[in-house]
Enzyme design. Sequence first.
Site, short mmCIF file in Angstrom:
data_model
loop_
_atom_site.label_atom_id
_atom_site.label_comp_id
_atom_site.label_asym_id
_atom_site.label_seq_id
_atom_site.Cartn_x
_atom_site.Cartn_y
_atom_site.Cartn_z
N ASP A 79 0.86 -1.18 0.00
CA ASP A 79 0.00 0.00 0.00
C ASP A 79 0.89 1.24 0.00
OD1 ASP A 79 -2.47 -1.36 0.06
OD2 ASP A 79 -2.38 -1.56 2.23
N ASP A 139 -6.95 -1.50 -4.60
CA ASP A 139 -8.02 -1.19 -3.64
C ASP A 139 -8.99 -0.17 -4.22
OD1 ASP A 139 -6.71 -2.87 -1.82
OD2 ASP A 139 -5.61 -1.20 -0.92
#
Length: 172
Positions: free
Chosen positions: A130, A148
């Site tokens: 991330d 995401d």
Amino acid sequence: MNATTALDTNRSRIAGMLPWLGFAALLFVADQVTKSMILARYQLGDSTTITGFFNIVRAHNTGAAFSLLADSSGWQRWLFTGIGVAAAGFILWLLRSHAGQRLFSFALAAILGGAVGNVVDRMMHGYVVDFLDFHLGGRHFPAFNIADMAISLGAACLILDELLRMRRNKTP
């Protein structure tokens, strides 16, 4: 239905899926390229301030959305990988059956591209990379990535598609 007709129907369904699979592949590639850039340029925990509310960071998520189960002992890697693979298979089946439904197929393709991107991370690294970090007043939203975003966009479009379908069915 004879064998020729069945074969033509199958080819038509597969051809109808191709634009959606191309879109999913584009999202997957964008996700993997950006994650590779982060892995090459940042160490875990490194951060670059972009604005007063946005940073680029390197974070590792061993859990699910919002780091759910991230502190578990490692079994969650295989659970979430299995869920991602099963979801991808189900989405492919749905796309084959409903490729002509544009919003529905767009949503499925977005989810597919994102799910495969995160599954590849789990298989390669044992975690999802991330790097997008939004914050306000000292509070940080959990870091996330392009996969995401694609999954979230797809989920929102699935809801919109269902609302529109319900509205059409309600109209006399």
